[in-house]
Design an enzyme around this catalytic site. Structure first.
Site, PDB file in Angstrom:
ATOM      1  N   HIS A 133       0.810  -1.235   0.000  1.00 60.04           N
ATOM      2  CA  HIS A 133       0.000   0.000   0.000  1.00 60.04           C
ATOM      3  C   HIS A 133       0.835   1.274   0.000  1.00 60.04           C
ATOM      4  O   HIS A 133       0.270   2.367  -0.074  1.00 60.04           O
ATOM      5  CB  HIS A 133      -0.923   0.036   1.232  1.00 60.04           C
ATOM      6  CG  HIS A 133      -1.932  -1.069   1.274  1.00 60.04           C
ATOM      7  ND1 HIS A 133      -2.811  -1.313   0.235  1.00 60.04           N
ATOM      8  CD2 HIS A 133      -2.199  -2.006   2.226  1.00 60.04           C
ATOM      9  CE1 HIS A 133      -3.582  -2.355   0.563  1.00 60.04           C
ATOM     10  NE2 HIS A 133      -3.226  -2.795   1.751  1.00 60.04           N
ATOM     11  N   ASP A 168      -3.082 -11.000  -1.667  1.00 64.65           N
ATOM     12  CA  ASP A 168      -3.509 -10.416  -0.399  1.00 64.65           C
ATOM     13  C   ASP A 168      -5.004 -10.065  -0.513  1.00 64.65           C
ATOM     14  O   ASP A 168      -5.493  -9.794  -1.611  1.00 64.65           O
ATOM     15  CB  ASP A 168      -2.687  -9.132  -0.185  1.00 64.65           C
ATOM     16  CG  ASP A 168      -2.820  -8.518   1.187  1.00 64.65           C
ATOM     17  OD1 ASP A 168      -1.848  -8.616   1.963  1.00 64.65           O
ATOM     18  OD2 ASP A 168      -3.873  -7.905   1.482  1.00 64.65           O
ATOM     19  N   HIS A 170      -6.402  -7.445   0.380  1.00 61.63           N
ATOM     20  CA  HIS A 170      -6.556  -6.026   0.039  1.00 61.63           C
ATOM     21  C   HIS A 170      -5.947  -5.756  -1.348  1.00 61.63           C
ATOM     22  O   HIS A 170      -4.962  -6.395  -1.734  1.00 61.63           O
ATOM     23  CB  HIS A 170      -5.844  -5.150   1.075  1.00 61.63           C
ATOM     24  CG  HIS A 170      -6.366  -5.322   2.466  1.00 61.63           C
ATOM     25  ND1 HIS A 170      -5.808  -6.219   3.360  1.00 61.63           N
ATOM     26  CD2 HIS A 170      -7.399  -4.733   3.107  1.00 61.63           C
ATOM     27  CE1 HIS A 170      -6.488  -6.160   4.502  1.00 61.63           C
ATOM     28  NE2 HIS A 170      -7.459  -5.277   4.380  1.00 61.63           N
ATOM     29  N   ASP A 257      -4.251 -12.718   4.431  1.00 61.65           N
ATOM     30  CA  ASP A 257      -5.458 -12.212   5.092  1.00 61.65           C
ATOM     31  C   ASP A 257      -6.765 -12.526   4.361  1.00 61.65           C
ATOM     32  O   ASP A 257      -7.833 -12.085   4.789  1.00 61.65           O
ATOM     33  CB  ASP A 257      -5.330 -10.704   5.381  1.00 61.65           C
ATOM     34  CG  ASP A 257      -4.695  -9.926   4.236  1.00 61.65           C
ATOM     35  OD1 ASP A 257      -4.509 -10.506   3.152  1.00 61.65           O
ATOM     36  OD2 ASP A 257      -4.384  -8.737   4.443  1.00 61.65           O
TER      37      ASP A 257
HETATM   38 ZN   LIG Z   1      -3.987  -7.150   3.281  1.00 60.57          ZN
END
Ligand SMILES: [Zn+2]
Length: 371
Positions: A133, A168, A170, A257
């Site tokens: 990120h 992931d 996200h 995750d």
């Molecule tokens: Zn994540």
């Protein structure tokens, strides 16, 4: 069998954002000790990583941002204007030694990329990396420096085309943004839809710009998505595009995750379902830089990363964890015993969203890849 390398140091523990922060460095030690208890490092060479040189970091991050991280790390007064760099939030608190800790996880991914680019290894792993990120001049989502991007640039010195593959939960927004107009770095992310999860991006329509149009691939999935639906979307979109693109090497971000037990997201994957995507990436037959990423359940992350290491580095670890592993009681096996079942309504919502995404992605992206 693949020649693997594993970069690790206990100094990774210094990237610690406090006892109440969900990203706990203990997950790295638990993974390392799990592999060690299997005797994995007898077959998988272990290396000490070096901090990323600032001169290398400056190809990915803006100079004033790097300087700001260095300044904040020394524990001096926090100027209000520094909020523009993304710090001082619950997600990205400032702590003493932040700069050195961030340089170290970034350097470990750079070391992995160098080892792979120089032909020293087919697979190099850094479980402390995968901080996808981080933006050009802003920290975000627990990430300070974008080690994935640093590793991709290093791979590009050797290969004309490289791919970034992000599993992931996200969206890998920082990496996508850094290569958005670059057809030589294909970015691909499968994640929970931005409609329900941070960072709120990662829709199919984000397909790249300019020469990079068609080389930014996003596969959003609906909350509740299980192994079956996740792998279906993955195999319908990700694998055909990756095979057509033929990257010289890949950076594989192994965020753990998407697991059903993760407290920060809403997917329903098992460790072994997630692992199938890792096996698919391995089947591309190209060198891999494997980095960590998210993962906030302390009894799933070590198992999933041990499974990834076992697969990618050909360790063939038995499913039962060694009885002398310090966390054996809470992680007796690497895989999950059962899959997580959804109600019919949840399943049909997730399936409907999936069908729409797959159709949209094929229409938007496949023409760029001759599919
Ligand atoms: Zn994540």
């Amino acid at each position: 069998m693949n020649r693997g390398l594993f970069f690790y140091t206990d100094a990774f523990q210094a990237y610690d954002m406090g006892p109440h922060h969900p990203m706990k460095p203990i997950r790295l030690r638990k993974t390392f000790e799990l592999l060690d208890s299997y005797g994995a490092f007898g077959r998988l060479p272990l290396r000490e990583p070096a901090p990323c040189p600032v001169s290398v970091l400056e190809k990915t991050h803006r100079h004033d941002f790097i300087q700001a991280v260095d300044y904040l790390s020394s524990g001096q007064h926090f100027p209000y204007s520094y909020q523009r760099y993304g710090f001082g939030t619950g997600d990205n608190p400032v702590f003493p030694g932040l700069f050195e800790a961030a340089l170290l996880y970034t350097g470990a991914s750079l070391d992995c990329a160098s080892a792979v680019a120089e032909g020293e290894a087919d697979v190099a792993m850094n479980i402390a990396g995968g901080l996808h990120h981080a933006h050009h001049a802003r920290a975000a989502g627990f990430c300070v420096f974008n080690d994935c991007a640093v590793a991709l640039r290093r791979l590009r010195e050797r290969w004309d085309r490289v791919a970034y593959i992000d599993i992931d939960v996200h969206h890998g927004d920082g990496v996508q943004e850094l290569f958005y107009d670059d057809p030589a770095v294909l970015t691909l992310s499968i994640h929970e839809t931005g409609r329900t999860l941070f960072p709120g991006t990662g829709f199919v329509t984000e397909a790249g710009e300019g020469d990079g149009r068609g080389y930014s691939v996003n596969i959003p999935v609906w909350p509740g998505t299980n192994d079956l639906l996740w792998l279906d979307a993955w195999r319908e979109i990700a694998m055909p595009i990756l095979r057509a693109y033929k990257p010289g090497a890949v950076v594989l971000q192994l965020g753990a995750d998407a697991h059903a037990l993760d407290p920060l997201a809403h997917l329903c994957l098992t460790a072994q379902g997630w692992l199938e995507a890792v096996q698919d990436v391995q089947s591309l037959g190209v060198p891999i830089v494997a980095v960590g990423g998210g993962g906030y359940n302390m009894t799933t992350v070590p198992r999933m990363w041990a499974l990834a290491a076992s697969t990618l580095c050909g360790l063939d670890l038995p499913d039962d964890t060694p009885p002398d592993y310090a966390w054996h009681e809470e992680m007796p096996r690497l895989t999950d015993e059962a899959s997580f079942t959804l109600s019919d309504a949840e399943m049909s919502d997730a399936k409907r969203y999936n069908d729409r995404v797959v159709a949209e992605a094929k229409e938007t992206l496949f023409p760029y890849h001759g599919l």
